[in-house]
Design a protein around this motif. Structure first.
Motif, PDB file in Angstrom:
ATOM      1  N   MET A  93      -0.579   8.351   2.896  1.00  0.00           N
ATOM      2  CA  MET A  93      -1.347   7.913   1.728  1.00  0.00           C
ATOM      3  C   MET A  93      -2.659   8.672   1.693  1.00  0.00           C
ATOM      4  N   PRO A  94      -3.247   8.837   0.492  1.00  0.00           N
ATOM      5  CA  PRO A  94      -4.559   9.492   0.405  1.00  0.00           C
ATOM      6  C   PRO A  94      -5.673   8.595   0.928  1.00  0.00           C
ATOM      7  N   LYS A  95      -6.794   9.243   1.261  1.00  0.00           N
ATOM      8  CA  LYS A  95      -8.042   8.596   1.692  1.00  0.00           C
ATOM      9  C   LYS A  95      -7.976   7.974   3.083  1.00  0.00           C
ATOM     10  N   MET A  96      -6.892   7.250   3.385  1.00  0.00           N
ATOM     11  CA  MET A  96      -6.687   6.712   4.726  1.00  0.00           C
ATOM     12  C   MET A  96      -5.194   6.555   4.936  1.00  0.00           C
ATOM     13  N   ASN A  97      -4.654   7.181   5.973  1.00  0.00           N
ATOM     14  CA  ASN A  97      -3.211   7.073   6.185  1.00  0.00           C
ATOM     15  C   ASN A  97      -2.841   5.707   6.764  1.00  0.00           C
ATOM     16  N   GLY A  98      -1.540   5.437   6.770  1.00  0.00           N
ATOM     17  CA  GLY A  98      -1.069   4.126   7.193  1.00  0.00           C
ATOM     18  C   GLY A  98      -1.379   3.793   8.632  1.00  0.00           C
ATOM     19  N   TYR A  99      -1.350   4.785   9.510  1.00  0.00           N
ATOM     20  CA  TYR A  99      -1.674   4.534  10.911  1.00  0.00           C
ATOM     21  C   TYR A  99      -3.118   4.060  11.063  1.00  0.00           C
ATOM     22  N   ASP A 100      -4.042   4.774  10.411  1.00  0.00           N
ATOM     23  CA  ASP A 100      -5.448   4.374  10.491  1.00  0.00           C
ATOM     24  C   ASP A 100      -5.671   3.017   9.822  1.00  0.00           C
TER      25      ASP A 100
ATOM     26  N   LEU B 120       9.464  -2.355  -5.752  1.00  0.00           N
ATOM     27  CA  LEU B 120       9.200  -3.390  -4.758  1.00  0.00           C
ATOM     28  C   LEU B 120       8.583  -4.622  -5.407  1.00  0.00           C
ATOM     29  N   ARG B 121       7.676  -4.400  -6.341  1.00  0.00           N
ATOM     30  CA  ARG B 121       7.066  -5.520  -7.050  1.00  0.00           C
ATOM     31  C   ARG B 121       8.131  -6.346  -7.779  1.00  0.00           C
ATOM     32  N   LEU B 122       9.041  -5.659  -8.461  1.00  0.00           N
ATOM     33  CA  LEU B 122      10.091  -6.345  -9.215  1.00  0.00           C
ATOM     34  C   LEU B 122      10.926  -7.236  -8.304  1.00  0.00           C
ATOM     35  N   TYR B 123      11.394  -6.686  -7.195  1.00  0.00           N
ATOM     36  CA  TYR B 123      12.271  -7.450  -6.305  1.00  0.00           C
ATOM     37  C   TYR B 123      11.518  -8.565  -5.587  1.00  0.00           C
ATOM     38  N   LEU B 124      10.283  -8.291  -5.167  1.00  0.00           N
ATOM     39  CA  LEU B 124       9.522  -9.314  -4.456  1.00  0.00           C
ATOM     40  C   LEU B 124       9.111 -10.461  -5.378  1.00  0.00           C
TER      41      LEU B 124
ATOM     42  N   ALA C  87       0.868  -1.182   0.000  1.00  0.00           N
ATOM     43  CA  ALA C  87       0.000   0.000   0.000  1.00  0.00           C
ATOM     44  C   ALA C  87       0.900   1.226   0.000  1.00  0.00           C
ATOM     45  N   GLU C  88       0.992   1.895  -1.134  1.00  0.00           N
ATOM     46  CA  GLU C  88       1.957   2.983  -1.344  1.00  0.00           C
ATOM     47  C   GLU C  88       1.476   3.836  -2.508  1.00  0.00           C
ATOM     48  N   ASP C  89       1.458   5.165  -2.337  1.00  0.00           N
ATOM     49  CA  ASP C  89       0.923   6.024  -3.392  1.00  0.00           C
ATOM     50  C   ASP C  89       1.968   6.444  -4.426  1.00  0.00           C
ATOM     51  N   ASP C  90       3.223   6.066  -4.230  1.00  0.00           N
ATOM     52  CA  ASP C  90       4.277   6.359  -5.199  1.00  0.00           C
ATOM     53  C   ASP C  90       4.416   5.169  -6.149  1.00  0.00           C
ATOM     54  N   GLU C  91       4.027   5.347  -7.398  1.00  0.00           N
ATOM     55  CA  GLU C  91       4.020   4.240  -8.351  1.00  0.00           C
ATOM     56  C   GLU C  91       5.419   3.694  -8.607  1.00  0.00           C
TER      57      GLU C  91
ATOM     58  N   SER D 238      -1.068  -4.714  -5.107  1.00  0.00           N
ATOM     59  CA  SER D 238      -0.713  -3.326  -4.786  1.00  0.00           C
ATOM     60  C   SER D 238      -1.944  -2.432  -4.784  1.00  0.00           C
ATOM     61  N   CYS D 239      -1.887  -1.431  -3.909  1.00  0.00           N
ATOM     62  CA  CYS D 239      -2.931  -0.418  -3.813  1.00  0.00           C
ATOM     63  C   CYS D 239      -2.247   0.933  -3.633  1.00  0.00           C
ATOM     64  N   TYR D 240      -2.963   1.996  -4.009  1.00  0.00           N
ATOM     65  CA  TYR D 240      -2.347   3.321  -3.985  1.00  0.00           C
ATOM     66  C   TYR D 240      -2.995   4.253  -2.963  1.00  0.00           C
TER      67      TYR D 240
END
Length: 232
Positions: A57-64, A19-23, A9-13, A32-34
């Motif tokens: 992140m937009p709409k809901m931050n990581g803490y929430d 991360l997708r490549l290495y994982l 979950a990361e808004d930077d494409e 993945s979600c943005y």
């Protein structure tokens, strides 16, 4: 074991792409979600084995997002964030994250942390040890190691995956002193990151949950200059 799925979950494409490549090269399936709202829906609708969450992140931050996920789900969560204050790390861990990685990061380290998190949660589950009792009991505390549930005076206490595994490790070896490095390596199977204070935070959070007086602990005892032990 079937292919394990990592949710990013990361808004930077660009970060998601690397991360997708290495994982995927390491053999994992990646979702993945943005934004945080999409990530929460993904956790609820898919089988996710480990989460990598950004904070901002937009709409809901990581803490929430962590707070909402932890209401129902118990998979490992790793934060990846540019927020580098100790208070940010402590808040994330206190909400239920198991690890915290600072940006900019080495993608190979992220893969190593993911591998360690999965091993800690799925492969090194103390309940899988042959001959061990399914229930650990000490004073007011009992742990069902099959279901990974902690009780205090018969009431369930909500803990994170790392906290329950840390407690089981110490409860199975009462009186034995463990350094931070030994705790980390026992839980993860990986070498200890010397600049990582997450073990201290997990100990503190766990004390707040299980001790009647966290400042004068009965169970999680600090041995000054050495580490921690379980007292009963």
């Amino acid at each position: 074991m079937s292919e394990q799925t990592i949710l990013i979950a990361e808004d930077d494409e660009d970060i998601v792409s690397i991360l997708r490549l290495y994982l995927e090269n390491a053999g994992y399936s990646v979702a993945s979600c943005y934004n945080g709202v999409e990530a929460l829906e993904a956790v609820r609708s898919q089988k996710i084995d480990l989460c990598l969450f950004d904070i901002m992140m937009p709409k809901m931050n990581g803490y929430d997002l962590i707070r909402e996920v932890r209401k129902t789900f118990n998979m490992p969560i790793i934060i990846i964030s540019a927020k580098d204050k100790d208070s940010d790390k402590i808040l994330g861990l206190d909400l239920g994250a198991d690890d915290y990685i600072l940006k900019p990061f080495n993608p190979l380290e992220v893969v190593a942390r993911v591998r360690a998190g999965l091993r800690r949660f799925y492969s090194l589950n103390p309940a899988a040890s042959d001959g061990d009792s399914a229930v650990l009991q000490s004073g007011d505390l009992s742990v069902d190691t099959n279901r990974m549930i902690l009780y205090k005076r018969g009431l369930e206490i909500k803990v994170t995956p790392t906290e329950i595994k840390l407690l089981i490790l110490l409860m199975r070896n009462p009186g034995r002193v463990y350094t931070k490095a030994q705790i980390y390596e026992n839980l993860s199977g990986e070498s200890y990151f010397s600049d990582d204070n997450t073990i201290m935070v997990h100990i503190s959070n766990l004390r707040n949950k299980i001790e009647d007086d966290p400042r004068n602990p009965r169970y999680l005892i600090t041995v000054r200059g050495l580490g921690y032990k379980f007292g009963n």
